[in-house]
Motif scaffolding. Structure first.
Motif, PDB file in Angstrom:
ATOM      1  N   GLU A  21       0.835  -1.200   0.000  1.00  0.00           N
ATOM      2  CA  GLU A  21       0.000   0.000   0.000  1.00  0.00           C
ATOM      3  C   GLU A  21       0.872   1.254   0.000  1.00  0.00           C
ATOM      4  O   GLU A  21       0.550   2.244  -0.656  1.00  0.00           O
ATOM      5  CB  GLU A  21      -0.918   0.002   1.218  1.00  0.00           C
ATOM      6  N   GLY A  22       1.988   1.204   0.726  1.00  0.00           N
ATOM      7  CA  GLY A  22       2.914   2.338   0.741  1.00  0.00           C
ATOM      8  C   GLY A  22       3.467   2.639  -0.638  1.00  0.00           C
ATOM      9  O   GLY A  22       3.617   3.808  -1.019  1.00  0.00           O
ATOM     10  N   VAL A  23       3.746   1.604  -1.406  1.00  0.00           N
ATOM     11  CA  VAL A  23       4.253   1.792  -2.774  1.00  0.00           C
ATOM     12  C   VAL A  23       3.178   2.439  -3.648  1.00  0.00           C
ATOM     13  O   VAL A  23       3.447   3.385  -4.398  1.00  0.00           O
ATOM     14  CB  VAL A  23       4.725   0.446  -3.373  1.00  0.00           C
ATOM     15  N   VAL A  24       1.949   1.939  -3.541  1.00  0.00           N
ATOM     16  CA  VAL A  24       0.842   2.500  -4.314  1.00  0.00           C
ATOM     17  C   VAL A  24       0.603   3.957  -3.911  1.00  0.00           C
ATOM     18  O   VAL A  24       0.433   4.833  -4.764  1.00  0.00           O
ATOM     19  CB  VAL A  24      -0.442   1.667  -4.128  1.00  0.00           C
ATOM     20  N   LEU A  25       0.618   4.209  -2.608  1.00  0.00           N
ATOM     21  CA  LEU A  25       0.350   5.560  -2.120  1.00  0.00           C
ATOM     22  C   LEU A  25       1.437   6.546  -2.493  1.00  0.00           C
ATOM     23  O   LEU A  25       1.184   7.750  -2.583  1.00  0.00           O
ATOM     24  CB  LEU A  25       0.133   5.548  -0.610  1.00  0.00           C
ATOM     25  N   PHE A  26       2.656   6.057  -2.740  1.00  0.00           N
ATOM     26  CA  PHE A  26       3.709   6.955  -3.206  1.00  0.00           C
ATOM     27  C   PHE A  26       3.262   7.652  -4.486  1.00  0.00           C
ATOM     28  O   PHE A  26       3.430   8.865  -4.634  1.00  0.00           O
ATOM     29  CB  PHE A  26       5.020   6.189  -3.437  1.00  0.00           C
ATOM     30  N   GLY A  27       2.670   6.891  -5.392  1.00  0.00           N
ATOM     31  CA  GLY A  27       2.180   7.474  -6.643  1.00  0.00           C
ATOM     32  C   GLY A  27       1.036   8.445  -6.412  1.00  0.00           C
ATOM     33  O   GLY A  27       0.984   9.513  -7.030  1.00  0.00           O
ATOM     34  N   VAL A  28       0.126   8.097  -5.517  1.00  0.00           N
ATOM     35  CA  VAL A  28      -1.007   8.973  -5.214  1.00  0.00           C
ATOM     36  C   VAL A  28      -0.510  10.284  -4.606  1.00  0.00           C
ATOM     37  O   VAL A  28      -0.939  11.373  -4.999  1.00  0.00           O
ATOM     38  CB  VAL A  28      -2.005   8.268  -4.260  1.00  0.00           C
ATOM     39  N   VAL A  29       0.405  10.171  -3.649  1.00  0.00           N
ATOM     40  CA  VAL A  29       0.950  11.365  -2.991  1.00  0.00           C
ATOM     41  C   VAL A  29       1.750  12.210  -3.978  1.00  0.00           C
ATOM     42  O   VAL A  29       1.622  13.438  -4.009  1.00  0.00           O
ATOM     43  CB  VAL A  29       1.816  10.963  -1.771  1.00  0.00           C
ATOM     44  N   VAL A  75      -6.054  -1.656  -3.893  1.00  0.00           N
ATOM     45  CA  VAL A  75      -5.234  -2.402  -4.844  1.00  0.00           C
ATOM     46  C   VAL A  75      -4.311  -3.380  -4.113  1.00  0.00           C
ATOM     47  O   VAL A  75      -4.205  -4.551  -4.477  1.00  0.00           O
ATOM     48  CB  VAL A  75      -4.401  -1.430  -5.722  1.00  0.00           C
ATOM     49  N   ALA A  76      -3.674  -2.919  -3.055  1.00  0.00           N
ATOM     50  CA  ALA A  76      -2.761  -3.777  -2.294  1.00  0.00           C
ATOM     51  C   ALA A  76      -3.512  -4.897  -1.593  1.00  0.00           C
ATOM     52  O   ALA A  76      -3.026  -6.033  -1.520  1.00  0.00           O
ATOM     53  CB  ALA A  76      -1.991  -2.941  -1.269  1.00  0.00           C
ATOM     54  N   MET A  77      -4.683  -4.606  -1.079  1.00  0.00           N
ATOM     55  CA  MET A  77      -5.470  -5.632  -0.396  1.00  0.00           C
ATOM     56  C   MET A  77      -5.921  -6.713  -1.379  1.00  0.00           C
ATOM     57  O   MET A  77      -5.962  -7.901  -1.030  1.00  0.00           O
ATOM     58  CB  MET A  77      -6.668  -4.997   0.302  1.00  0.00           C
ATOM     59  N   LYS A  78      -6.249  -6.321  -2.616  1.00  0.00           N
ATOM     60  CA  LYS A  78      -6.607  -7.305  -3.636  1.00  0.00           C
ATOM     61  C   LYS A  78      -5.425  -8.213  -3.938  1.00  0.00           C
ATOM     62  O   LYS A  78      -5.580  -9.425  -4.081  1.00  0.00           O
ATOM     63  CB  LYS A  78      -7.064  -6.612  -4.919  1.00  0.00           C
ATOM     64  N   ALA A  79      -4.250  -7.622  -4.051  1.00  0.00           N
ATOM     65  CA  ALA A  79      -3.054  -8.407  -4.370  1.00  0.00           C
ATOM     66  C   ALA A  79      -2.750  -9.438  -3.292  1.00  0.00           C
ATOM     67  O   ALA A  79      -2.263 -10.530  -3.592  1.00  0.00           O
ATOM     68  CB  ALA A  79      -1.856  -7.480  -4.560  1.00  0.00           C
TER      69      ALA A  79
END
Length: 167
Positions: A21-29, A75-79
């Motif tokens: 989730e931290g990796v995904v949120l890097f893009g969002v941030v 997304v991370a929870m689905k993975a």
């Protein structure tokens, strides 16, 4: 199938999803900060930093509330095959999702508050405090009978294993 018969994800899987989730949120941030800087014509990183922090808090809240109320998975929870439901196994309401988002800051708030109160300015010390705080918070789940995180207990939510549907 009732929630009681659902398998609960291990702490290891939940922490793996947390990291993803931290990796995904890097893009969002990054995208949010870029858009904020462009729209406000920000020329210096420290000017308007509190406004940017407020915008990021809201954007992240919308991100999580959106996914949690529509299927119970980011997304991370689905993975990692993890799903968020209420105690009856139902999808979250918007209010419960927003409450969980606010309370999920318990992962970071004690460490951030302590470094602020002590007056720590070193990036390494702040990172170390955050890492220790996250580890301590994760270990608190071991004290709960079903292994749920504190913010889930307070919000009446739980993480369950969501096996993929076979085609």
């Amino acid at each position: 199938m009732t929630v009681e018969s659902q398998e609960r994800p291990s702490l290891k899987r939940r922490m793996a999803a947390f990291m993803y989730e931290g990796v995904v949120l890097f893009g969002v941030v990054f995208a949010t900060a870029f858009l904020f800087g462009t729209l406000t014509q920000q020329r210096h990183a420290l000017k308007g930093q509190h406004a940017l922090q407020a915008v990021l808090f809201i954007v992240l809240g919308v991100y999580f509330a959106w996914f949690w109320t529509r299927g119970g998975q980011t997304v991370a929870m689905k993975a990692w095959h993890i799903r968020l439901v209420d105690l009856q196994g139902q999808p979250l309401s918007r209010l419960r999702a927003l409450a969980r988002y606010c309370l999920s800051w318990l992962w970071f708030a004690p460490a951030l508050l302590s470094v602020w109160l002590i007056g720590v300015r070193s990036t390494g010390a702040i990172f170390s405090a955050l890492l220790a705080g996250v580890a301590a918070y994760a270990m608190l789940s071991r004290l709960h009978s079903s292994g749920q995180f504190l913010h889930d207990v307070l919000c009446g939510t739980q993480l369950i294993t969501q096996k993929p549907v076979k085609r």
